[in-house]
Design an enzyme around this catalytic site. Structure first.
Site, PDB file in Angstrom:
ATOM      1  N   LYS B  53      32.649  83.997-121.590  1.00 45.03           N
ATOM      2  CA  LYS B  53      32.618  84.914-122.616  1.00 45.03           C
ATOM      3  C   LYS B  53      31.784  86.115-121.672  1.00 45.03           C
ATOM      4  O   LYS B  53      30.711  86.204-120.570  1.00 45.03           O
ATOM      5  CB  LYS B  53      31.843  84.721-124.129  1.00 45.03           C
ATOM      6  CG  LYS B  53      32.008  86.142-124.648  1.00 45.03           C
ATOM      7  CD  LYS B  53      32.532  86.471-124.987  1.00 45.03           C
ATOM      8  CE  LYS B  53      32.576  87.994-125.431  1.00 45.03           C
ATOM      9  NZ  LYS B  53      33.856  89.097-125.653  1.00 45.03           N
ATOM     10  N   ALA B  78      37.925  95.053-129.731  1.00 42.08           N
ATOM     11  CA  ALA B  78      37.299  95.676-129.750  1.00 42.08           C
ATOM     12  C   ALA B  78      36.301  95.223-130.102  1.00 42.08           C
ATOM     13  O   ALA B  78      35.778  94.793-131.203  1.00 42.08           O
ATOM     14  CB  ALA B  78      37.560  97.270-129.847  1.00 42.08           C
ATOM     15  N   ASN B 133      33.079  91.643-114.634  1.00 42.78           N
ATOM     16  CA  ASN B 133      33.473  92.523-115.734  1.00 42.78           C
ATOM     17  C   ASN B 133      33.612  94.061-115.655  1.00 42.78           C
ATOM     18  O   ASN B 133      32.597  94.007-115.802  1.00 42.78           O
ATOM     19  CB  ASN B 133      33.541  91.664-117.041  1.00 42.78           C
ATOM     20  CG  ASN B 133      34.390  92.490-117.890  1.00 42.78           C
ATOM     21  OD1 ASN B 133      34.848  93.244-117.749  1.00 42.78           O
ATOM     22  ND2 ASN B 133      34.107  92.059-119.527  1.00 42.78           N
ATOM     23  N   CYS B 136      36.198  96.204-118.684  1.00 42.23           N
ATOM     24  CA  CYS B 136      35.768  96.174-120.334  1.00 42.23           C
ATOM     25  C   CYS B 136      36.419  97.996-121.013  1.00 42.23           C
ATOM     26  O   CYS B 136      35.600  99.178-120.786  1.00 42.23           O
ATOM     27  CB  CYS B 136      34.773  95.292-121.286  1.00 42.23           C
ATOM     28  SG  CYS B 136      34.678  94.999-123.080  1.00 42.23           S
ATOM     29  N   LYS B 171      37.429  91.691-111.429  1.00 41.76           N
ATOM     30  CA  LYS B 171      38.069  92.008-112.663  1.00 41.76           C
ATOM     31  C   LYS B 171      38.459  93.073-112.866  1.00 41.76           C
ATOM     32  O   LYS B 171      37.804  93.647-112.900  1.00 41.76           O
ATOM     33  CB  LYS B 171      37.516  90.827-114.050  1.00 41.76           C
ATOM     34  CG  LYS B 171      39.096  90.670-114.862  1.00 41.76           C
ATOM     35  CD  LYS B 171      38.906  90.138-115.794  1.00 41.76           C
ATOM     36  CE  LYS B 171      39.991  90.231-117.085  1.00 41.76           C
ATOM     37  NZ  LYS B 171      39.768  89.449-118.103  1.00 41.76           N
ATOM     38  N   ASN B 198      42.540  92.783-117.028  1.00 38.19           N
ATOM     39  CA  ASN B 198      41.432  92.564-118.167  1.00 38.19           C
ATOM     40  C   ASN B 198      42.733  94.265-119.080  1.00 38.19           C
ATOM     41  O   ASN B 198      43.711  94.327-118.930  1.00 38.19           O
ATOM     42  CB  ASN B 198      40.130  93.866-118.078  1.00 38.19           C
ATOM     43  CG  ASN B 198      39.589  93.505-119.295  1.00 38.19           C
ATOM     44  OD1 ASN B 198      39.804  93.278-119.993  1.00 38.19           O
ATOM     45  ND2 ASN B 198      37.599  93.094-118.768  1.00 38.19           N
ATOM     46  N   GLY B 271      44.913  84.066-121.782  1.00 33.89           N
ATOM     47  CA  GLY B 271      44.324  84.514-123.542  1.00 33.89           C
ATOM     48  C   GLY B 271      44.708  84.152-124.589  1.00 33.89           C
ATOM     49  O   GLY B 271      44.767  83.443-125.727  1.00 33.89           O
ATOM     50  N   THR B 272      45.744  84.866-124.787  1.00 33.08           N
ATOM     51  CA  THR B 272      46.165  86.204-126.172  1.00 33.08           C
ATOM     52  C   THR B 272      46.660  84.346-126.565  1.00 33.08           C
ATOM     53  O   THR B 272      47.146  84.134-128.214  1.00 33.08           O
ATOM     54  CB  THR B 272      46.985  87.429-125.957  1.00 33.08           C
ATOM     55  OG1 THR B 272      45.609  87.935-125.951  1.00 33.08           O
ATOM     56  CG2 THR B 272      47.242  87.802-127.661  1.00 33.08           C
TER      57      THR B 272
HETATM   58  C1  LIG Z   1      39.371  89.048-128.295  1.00 37.11           C
HETATM   59  C2  LIG Z   1      39.232  88.522-126.542  1.00 37.11           C
HETATM   60  C3  LIG Z   1      38.422  89.104-126.089  1.00 37.11           C
HETATM   61  C4  LIG Z   1      38.659  89.274-124.950  1.00 37.11           C
HETATM   62  N1  LIG Z   1      36.865  89.252-124.367  1.00 37.11           N
HETATM   63  C5  LIG Z   1      36.672  89.907-122.777  1.00 37.11           C
HETATM   64  C6  LIG Z   1      35.945  89.362-122.140  1.00 37.11           C
HETATM   65  O1  LIG Z   1      34.209  89.539-122.887  1.00 37.11           O
HETATM   66  N2  LIG Z   1      35.605  90.010-120.437  1.00 37.11           N
HETATM   67  C7  LIG Z   1      36.410  89.932-120.125  1.00 37.11           C
HETATM   68  O2  LIG Z   1      36.472  90.270-118.538  1.00 37.11           O
HETATM   69  N3  LIG Z   1      37.723  89.845-120.722  1.00 37.11           N
HETATM   70  C8  LIG Z   1      37.795  90.026-121.873  1.00 37.11           C
HETATM   71  N4  LIG Z   1      39.066  89.738-122.983  1.00 37.11           N
HETATM   72  C9  LIG Z   1      40.242  90.123-121.964  1.00 37.11           C
HETATM   73  C10 LIG Z   1      41.518  88.540-121.107  1.00 37.11           C
HETATM   74  O3  LIG Z   1      40.260  88.396-120.431  1.00 37.11           O
HETATM   75  C11 LIG Z   1      42.462  89.402-120.622  1.00 37.11           C
HETATM   76  O4  LIG Z   1      42.038  89.998-120.082  1.00 37.11           O
HETATM   77  C12 LIG Z   1      43.260  89.932-121.304  1.00 37.11           C
HETATM   78  O5  LIG Z   1      43.562  89.848-122.511  1.00 37.11           O
HETATM   79  C13 LIG Z   1      45.138  89.546-121.113  1.00 37.11           C
HETATM   80  O6  LIG Z   1      44.951  88.542-121.226  1.00 37.11           O
HETATM   81  P1  LIG Z   1      45.861  87.741-122.312  1.00 37.11           P
HETATM   82  O7  LIG Z   1      47.179  88.616-122.182  1.00 37.11           O
HETATM   83  O8  LIG Z   1      46.523  86.596-121.809  1.00 37.11           O
HETATM   84  O9  LIG Z   1      44.622  87.358-123.122  1.00 37.11           O
HETATM   85  C14 LIG Z   1      39.969  89.965-124.157  1.00 37.11           C
HETATM   86  C15 LIG Z   1      40.447  89.237-124.681  1.00 37.11           C
HETATM   87  C16 LIG Z   1      40.751  89.059-126.596  1.00 37.11           C
HETATM   88  C17 LIG Z   1      42.238  89.403-126.480  1.00 37.11           C
END
Ligand SMILES: Cc1cc2nc3c(=O)[nH]c(=O)nc-3n(C[C@H](O)[C@H](O)[C@H](O)COP(=O)(O)O)c2cc1C
Ligand SMILES: Cc1cc2nc3c(=O)[nH]c(=O)nc-3n(C[C@H](O)[C@H](O)[C@H](O)COP(=O)(O)OP(=O)(O)OC[C@H]3O[C@@H](n4cnc5c(N)ncnc54)[C@H](O)[C@@H]3O)c2cc1C
Ligand code: FES
Lengths: 275, 311
Positions: B53, B78, B133, B136, B171, B198, B271-272
């Site tokens: 995180k 968010a 990061n 964001c 990133k 991101n 991630g998702t």
């Molecule tokens: C619930 C959630 C929290 C996230 N928190 C962060 C974060 O703290 N730092 C970051 O660089 N990206 C964060 N992301 C972005 C993910 O790392 C990733 O870049 C983005 O979700 C796209 O990938 P995915 O489609 O596989 O989820 C977050 C995404 C989600 C869904």
């Protein structure tokens, strides 16, 4: 891997059908939601109070007509705002989420405290047709706060069923905590399963008694929740996500998270804090 | 078990700016990345590396719920960068060292100095690499502002590189006019790798109440909906920079991963998809990629990185 129905996570807005006062601080809200109407006892939903917050709530009951109820205690901003809402007002719903209590048939002991009564009410309704014996121990600070007393009395009529109430001030039933009568119950009789939900220190105590008597045990836990779909990490206890791997945990799992169970949780910033 | 064996094949091994991964899948930042114990289930699920995180200098509680809302083909979040702050987080980092896969600590800050301070502490506690990061999409003055200006970004990367001796990934945000310009600035300032992308700025509105659903109103879209955007970003960046690229956005199965490799990514972040498929998604993606490589006669995943640029 458990199948995850993404449809359940889509937010639906629905209007409140009815509001029922359970105690000075606890209210039951009913609304229609087809997804949650398929829920099993122990599952929870995320309720959006528009413009205020979104909070996890156990599912209290589901009706054949798609009606879903939750019972909510006023404890802070979101629950207070919800308590001000009336029939016809809109709320948002996601869910049902999480696992459910396993369905046992033999001799059952259920222990409930506070709003932890909600999932247990649902459980009793589903278990009753098949159980050999069912003892329900419920506790609260005062008689006012004993939830679902009348309904439970009606459901638990009969020789193999028993309702035991405890209050801390002695205004109803046994004086003391709801763990008070357990020691005796568990030593006098061999139960096949103990289910519990309520304040975590209470759950921990029930767990220890069940361990001592070597009885199978399942408890519903609460942790801070955001996503409710196992992604954000807000709700973790040990290696488990309460929203996905829980909220129902077995004694085996609880032994693995003994360091946190009953003592600490993670705050909104992820820091470990006392319960 | 054959499972482990197939993940351990040499075909899948990658070396990213000195980080050695057994397979080219990694956990994306912000997903379950608070504690060593939760990350251990991700590693058990087959991840080749993990990103924590995002952690900052001070603790942050993040935004009120709703923080995550379902869109048709993804999620909008968010969450607001909740984290316990680096002084607390170093304890978790020390525990995460035992995971047995490269540990990448994601860092954010409100100034170049903050980034550098947090980065240094993270490396001191044992981070194998850092991911900055700077993207964001829903927190002011970190992320968008920094990730949108090549000059500010270069300063951040420079300051971090000056105080740490580990690989630094940057990133990127897709919410910019020219992502390539930003990537080039990062690499010129010393970035050892680029993560793209991101989340994409987005929102959701409820028709009954006529209200935005997220408490922060705006959030970032992730999941299958953003994959084509992420793929294009990786493709563009690959044409202009020489450092390894981590493809991120919507990877759900091996096909998605292969598409990212063909576009120019050396690894993918996931991630998702964990919400949909559980932590074992890493293993199923790796296995599928391995089977693809075998079938097509490639000896290594490295052989297909950027392959689509031939035409
Ligand atoms: C619930 C959630 C929290 C996230 N928190 C962060 C974060 O703290 N730092 C970051 O660089 N990206 C964060 N992301 C972005 C993910 O790392 C990733 O870049 C983005 O979700 C796209 O990938 P995915 O489609 O596989 O989820 C977050 C995404 C989600 C869904
Ligand atoms: C799986 C689960 C089932 C629950 N079932 C019920 C139920 O059936 N009936 C009921 O009255 N309550 C239930 N709760 C607790 C309920 O979610 C909190 O009381 C509610 O969120 C408080 O919000 P608030 O803004 O009024 O209070 P606040 O002032 O915000 O907080 C009071 C306390 O509530 C808890 N809380 C706040 N936000 C959250 C959150 N997002 N997730 C989890 N806990 C939070 C925290 O412990 C906090 O200290 C359940 C919680 C969980 C996790
Ligand atoms: S609430 Fe997000 S992982 Fe459980």
């Amino acid at each position: 891997m458990s199948a995850y129905r993404i449809a359940a996570n889509k937010l639906r807005t629905t209007s409140i059908l009815s509001v029922r006062t359970e105690s000075p601080t606890v209210t039951t809200f009913t609304f229609k939601d087809r997804e949650c109407a398929r829920a099993k006892p122990g599952q929870f939903l995320m309720l959006w109070i528009p413009g205020v917050d979104e909070i996890p709530l156990s599912i209290l009951d589901v009706g054949e007509d798609g009606a879903v109820s939750v019972t909510v205690k006023k404890v802070g901003e979101a629950t207070e705002a919800l308590h001000r809402m009336k029939a016809g007002d809109f709320v948002g719903v996601r869910g049902p989420f999480g696992n459910s209590f396993t369905r046992k048939k033999g001799k059952i002991l259920i222990v409930g405290g506070g709003t932890g009564m909600a999932p247990l009410w649902f459980l009793v309704k589903r278990l009753l047709p098949d159980v050999e014996r069912l003892v329900f121990v419920m506790g609260a600070k005062t008689e006012d706060e004993l939830l679902f007393m009348d309904g439970l009395k009606k459901m638990l009529i009969g020789g193999n069923r028993q309702l035991v109430a405890t209050t801390e001030d002695g205004s109803c039933g046994i004086t003391g905590l709801c763990t008070e009568p357990l020691d005796r119950l568990l030593t006098n009789e061999r139960f096949d399963m103990v289910y519990t939900c309520g304040p975590e220190p209470m759950i921990r105590k029930v767990f220890e008694l069940a361990e001592k008597c070597e009885v199978s045990f399942e408890a519903s836990l609460e942790r801070l929740m955001r996503c409710a779909i196992g992604l954000c990490g807000s709700c973790v206890i040990g290696k488990y996500r309460v929203c996905r791997d829980g909220p129902i945990f077995t004694s085996k799992q609880l032994r693995e998270v003994e360091a946190e169970f009953g003592s600490s949780k993670r705050d909104f910033d992820g820091k470990r804090i006392p319960l | 078990m054959a499972v482990i064996g197939s993940l351990g094949t040499d075909r899948l091994k990658v070396n990213l700016a000195g980080l050695k991964l057994n397979n080219p899948t990694m956990l994306a930042s912000g997903i379950l990345g608070y504690s060593a114990e939760t990350l251990s289930s991700i590693v058990a699920g087959g991840a080749g590396a993990v990103v924590t995180k995002s952690v900052g200098f001070k603790p942050r509680k993040g935004y009120a719920n709703p923080t995550v809302v379902q869109a048709d083909f993804g999620l909008i979040n968010a969450v607001g960068l909740p984290n316990p702050g680096i002084s607390e987080f170093v304890r978790e980092i020390r525990e995460m060292k035992r995971l047995g896969v490269p540990l990448i600590v994601s860092v954010y800050g409100f100034s170049a100095e903050e980034y550098a301070t947090v980065a240094k502490k993270a490396v001191g506690a044992g981070a194998d690499a850092l991911e900055l990061n700077v993207s964001c999409p829903h927190v002011k003055e970190t992320g968008s502002e920094i990730g949108q200006s090549p000059e500010v970004l270069a300063e951040v990367v420079g300051k971090v590189k000056a105080v740490v001796d580990r690989p630094v990934l940057v990133k990127l945000s897709p919410n910019v006019t020219d992502l390539v310009e930003i990537a080039e600035a990062a690499v010129r300032a010393g970035a050892d790798g680029i993560t793209a992308i991101n989340t994409v700025r987005a929102m959701a509105i409820d028709v009954e109440t006529a209200m935005p659903i997220l408490s922060n109103k705006r959030g970032g879209l992730s999941g299958p909906a953003v994959k084509p955007i992420a793929l294009r970003c990786v493709y563009d960046v690959y044409e202009r920079v020489k450092v390894p690229i981590m493809g991120c956005g919507g990877v759900t199965d091996w096909r998605d991963a292969v598409e990212f490799f063909l576009a120019g990514a050396s690894a993918v972040q996931i991630g998702t998809a964990i919400a949909l498929k559980g932590p074992s998604v890493f293993r199923s993606v790796s296995r599928g990629v391995d089977a693809y490589l075998k079938k097509k006669g490639f000896r290594s995943v490295n052989e297909i990185v950027g392959l689509s640029h031939r035409s």
